[in-house]
Design a protein around this motif. Structure first.
Motif, PDB file in Angstrom:
ATOM      1  N   TYR A  88     -88.114  13.516  13.195  1.00  0.00           N
ATOM      2  CA  TYR A  88     -87.893  13.989  14.561  1.00  0.00           C
ATOM      3  C   TYR A  88     -87.689  12.788  15.495  1.00  0.00           C
ATOM      4  CZ  TYR A  88     -88.538  15.711  19.190  1.00  0.00           C
ATOM      5  OH  TYR A  88     -88.340  15.952  20.516  1.00  0.00           O
ATOM      6  N   ALA A  89     -88.533  11.774  15.376  1.00  0.00           N
ATOM      7  CA  ALA A  89     -88.423  10.595  16.236  1.00  0.00           C
ATOM      8  C   ALA A  89     -87.087   9.868  16.013  1.00  0.00           C
ATOM      9  CB  ALA A  89     -89.589   9.654  15.981  1.00  0.00           C
TER      10      ALA A  89
ATOM     11  N   SER B 194     -89.432  23.642  13.978  1.00  0.00           N
ATOM     12  CA  SER B 194     -90.314  22.702  14.658  1.00  0.00           C
ATOM     13  C   SER B 194     -89.617  22.127  15.872  1.00  0.00           C
ATOM     14  CB  SER B 194     -90.734  21.575  13.721  1.00  0.00           C
ATOM     15  OG  SER B 194     -89.624  20.795  13.357  1.00  0.00           O
TER      16      SER B 194
ATOM     17  N   ASP C 240     -96.280  15.694   6.737  1.00  0.00           N
ATOM     18  CA  ASP C 240     -96.201  15.938   8.187  1.00  0.00           C
ATOM     19  C   ASP C 240     -95.860  14.668   8.950  1.00  0.00           C
ATOM     20  OD1 ASP C 240     -96.659  18.654   7.970  1.00  0.00           O
ATOM     21  OD2 ASP C 240     -98.822  18.473   8.328  1.00  0.00           O
ATOM     22  N   ASP C 241     -96.414  13.531   8.524  1.00  0.00           N
ATOM     23  CA  ASP C 241     -96.071  12.253   9.159  1.00  0.00           C
ATOM     24  C   ASP C 241     -94.588  11.939   8.969  1.00  0.00           C
ATOM     25  OD1 ASP C 241     -98.729  11.927   9.916  1.00  0.00           O
ATOM     26  OD2 ASP C 241     -99.188  10.508   8.292  1.00  0.00           O
TER      27      ASP C 241
ATOM     28  N   LYS D 274     -92.175  14.131   8.480  1.00  0.00           N
ATOM     29  CA  LYS D 274     -91.402  15.066   9.304  1.00  0.00           C
ATOM     30  C   LYS D 274     -91.377  14.606  10.755  1.00  0.00           C
ATOM     31  CE  LYS D 274     -92.460  19.122   6.504  1.00  0.00           C
ATOM     32  NZ  LYS D 274     -93.159  20.426   6.524  1.00  0.00           N
ATOM     33  N   SER D 275     -92.512  14.145  11.249  1.00  0.00           N
ATOM     34  CA  SER D 275     -92.575  13.642  12.624  1.00  0.00           C
ATOM     35  C   SER D 275     -91.672  12.425  12.797  1.00  0.00           C
ATOM     36  CB  SER D 275     -94.014  13.272  12.988  1.00  0.00           C
ATOM     37  OG  SER D 275     -94.823  14.414  13.013  1.00  0.00           O
TER      38      SER D 275
ATOM     39  N   PRO E  25     -90.950  19.609  19.405  1.00  0.00           N
ATOM     40  CA  PRO E  25     -92.096  18.908  19.966  1.00  0.00           C
ATOM     41  C   PRO E  25     -92.805  19.792  20.982  1.00  0.00           C
ATOM     42  CG  PRO E  25     -90.076  18.094  20.923  1.00  0.00           C
ATOM     43  CD  PRO E  25     -89.691  19.032  19.808  1.00  0.00           C
TER      44      PRO E  25
ATOM     45  N   TYR F 283     -94.564   7.606   3.995  1.00  0.00           N
ATOM     46  CA  TYR F 283     -95.546   8.005   4.996  1.00  0.00           C
ATOM     47  C   TYR F 283     -96.775   8.577   4.299  1.00  0.00           C
ATOM     48  CZ  TYR F 283     -91.688   7.223   8.103  1.00  0.00           C
ATOM     49  OH  TYR F 283     -90.655   6.626   8.779  1.00  0.00           O
TER      50      TYR F 283
END
Length: 84
Positions: free
Chosen positions: A80-81, A7, A73-74, A76-77, A9, A69
């Motif tokens: 990343y952030a 993954s 997926d939330d 995982k995001s 962005p 979360y």
């Protein structure tokens, strides 16, 4: 059996813009039902635990719980952030 997903962005970058550092690249691997491990440059970067329909827990590379979360997926995001 394990599933590996890369993954990055997908946000567009304006031509000629300068960034402070290279983008963070996380490689996700499904190791058990509802358990995803993230790696960056071959090193453990975090873990997401959560089944569909249930909250997902995000843990960072040091074992610290970063939060719950709505979906995996939330979570995982969010990792990343946090990794930027």
């Amino acid at each position: 059996m394990s599933l590996v997903i890369d993954s990055m962005p997908s946000a567009p970058t304006a031509p000629g813009s300068v960034t402070d550092s290279a983008p963070t690249h996380l490689r996700w691997q499904l190791v058990f039902d509802g358990v995803w491990l993230a790696r960056r440059d071959g090193r453990f970067a975090g873990m997401v635990q959560g089944l569909p329909g249930h909250p997902a827990k995000l843990t960072d590379a040091y074992g610290n719980v970063c939060g719950l979360y709505k979906t995996a997926d939330d979570a995982k995001s969010a990792l990343y952030a946090l990794s930027r």
